[in-house]
Design a protein around this motif. Structure first.
Motif: not given
Ligand SMILES: *Cc1c(COP(=O)(O)O)cnc(C)c1O
Length: 383
Positions: A73, A75, A152, A203
């Motif tokens: 993912s 992260t 986010t 995204k």
């Molecule tokens: C979605 C997101 C992530 C990563 O999140 P995961 O759940 O690991 O995909 C990291 N930073 C931001 C700003 C995000 O919107």
């Protein structure tokens, strides 16, 4: 778009995901997953190469940068970027945080034993260039700055150009979590100087979850050998191996990559990031106007609102219950996001994904119905 996502929405089996992300994807993107691929085969190598070069086209094919995809993912890709590109010794990283993802970056650096300082702006204020300038003047040992472009957790769009200009003046590295902005909000290295950014498949490119990618200066990637804290998240090793063999180091998410290649072609057909920004902005405007007319208040001042996701204050009414609100909207085919803020009660609605403003209009109608059903009355304002 909506015609193509024919299984989404209130008439079909799957609801609209107003949750970035995963988010609602186009049917053609999901269909691209119906084929199996051999990860070492020339066809899959060509697919990986095309995805990497299409992503580099997003930053204008700047010759100093390369793209390193990373399994997992978003992260995982953030951790890979931080662990690979920030030296383990003789570095000090300033994290400019205003929400959950900024906090996560600081936690990651703590796990990786990277020296860092955290500036926490709370949930609704952005870090500004002038304060970064002050901090960097007071602490000349800072070597890197990390910022989340669109945070986010609130939807705030941080002033990246201003931050990048100050980082450049002080000659510190700038690493950007552009997870929820890249693909819709252009980041041009000729005007915004940065060392690396990170984003993911699910995204603004509207792919399915399964991998992220780092776009970094080749010189930094080349200099980062042996830096990483981790075997599997070593972006230098992934880069070096991919350059040499065309393959991912460990089993790639083959179907996700195929879906992403299809998602990229839809992105191109829509006019790239600028076309997508127009659609997302229209989604945001219809959402905002409709919700305000119902009496909802957005969390942020208008100038910091992103076209990615909008946070609203929860109704201040005894009959309001988020769980019930959520389930009512779900019964009408809409999945929304709970709030992710520390201080105020809120909920979030995403504007991204394979959906347009007619979906947002329908959502506003469903919200009105849900309020009536819960017998929550809000102070209405004219649209
Ligand atoms: C979605 C997101 C992530 C990563 O999140 P995961 O759940 O690991 O995909 C990291 N930073 C931001 C700003 C995000 O919107």
């Amino acid at each position: 778009m909506p015609a193509e996502t024919e299984t989404s929405g209130s008439t079909g089996a799957a609801p609209w995901l107003l949750t970035p992300g995963p988010l609602s994807t186009d049917r053609r993107t999901r269909q691209a997953m119906l084929q199996d691929w051999g990860s070492w085969d020339a066809d899959f190598k060509a697919l990986t190469a095309s995805v990497r070069s299409d992503l580099l086209a997003e930053i204008g094919n700047h010759p100093d940068f390369d793209c390193v995809p990373m399994q997992g993912s978003g992260t995982f890709a953030v951790e890979s970027m931080l662990g690979t590109l920030i030296p383990a010794n003789d570095s000090r990283t300033l994290v400019l945080s205003n929400g959950a993802y900024g906090q996560r970056i600081a936690r990651t650096l703590a796990c990786l034993n990277r020296d860092h300082v955290l500036i926490d702006k709370g949930d609704v204020q952005p870090p500004r260039g002038a304060e970064l300038d002050d901090i960097l003047r007071q602490d000349p040992t800072i070597t890197h700055v990390v910022i989340v472009h669109c945070e986010t957790s609130s939807g705030i769009l941080n002033p990246l150009a201003e931050i990048a200009a100050v980082a450049e003046q002080h000659r510190v590295g700038l690493l950007i979590d552009a997870m929820s902005s890249f693909g819709a909000i252009p980041i041009d290295p000729d005007t915004i100087r940065f060392d690396a950014l990170v984003s993911s498949a699910n995204k603004c490119f509207e792919g399915v979850p399964g991998f992220g990618f780092i776009i970094a200066r080749k010189a930094l990637l080349a200099a980062s050998e042996g830096n990483a804290h981790s075997l599997s998240l070593d972006a230098h090793a992934q880069w070096e191996y991919m350059q040499r063999t065309g393959q991912w180091r460990f089993t790639p998410p083959t179907h996700c990559v195929a879906a992403f290649a299809q998602a990229l072609s839809l992105h191109r057909a829509e006019g790239g990031s600028s076309g997508r920004l127009l659609r997302y902005s229209a989604n945001r405007d219809v959402l905002l106007q409709g919700m305000q007319a119902l009496g909802f208040r957005p969390l942020l001042e208008p100038r910091w609102l992103s076209p990615i996701i909008v946070s609203f204050h929860a109704p201040d009414h005894p009959a309001y219950d988020f769980g019930r609100f959520y389930n009512l909207l779900k019964s009408r085919g809409f999945i929304i996001y709970p709030g992710k803020l520390t201080e105020v009660d809120s909920f979030r609605i995403g504007c991204i994904g394979a959906l347009d403003s007619t979906v947002m209009q329908a959502l506003v109608g469903a919200v009105e119905w849900a309020l009536e059903t819960m017998q929550v009355t809000l102070q209405k304002r004219p649209a």
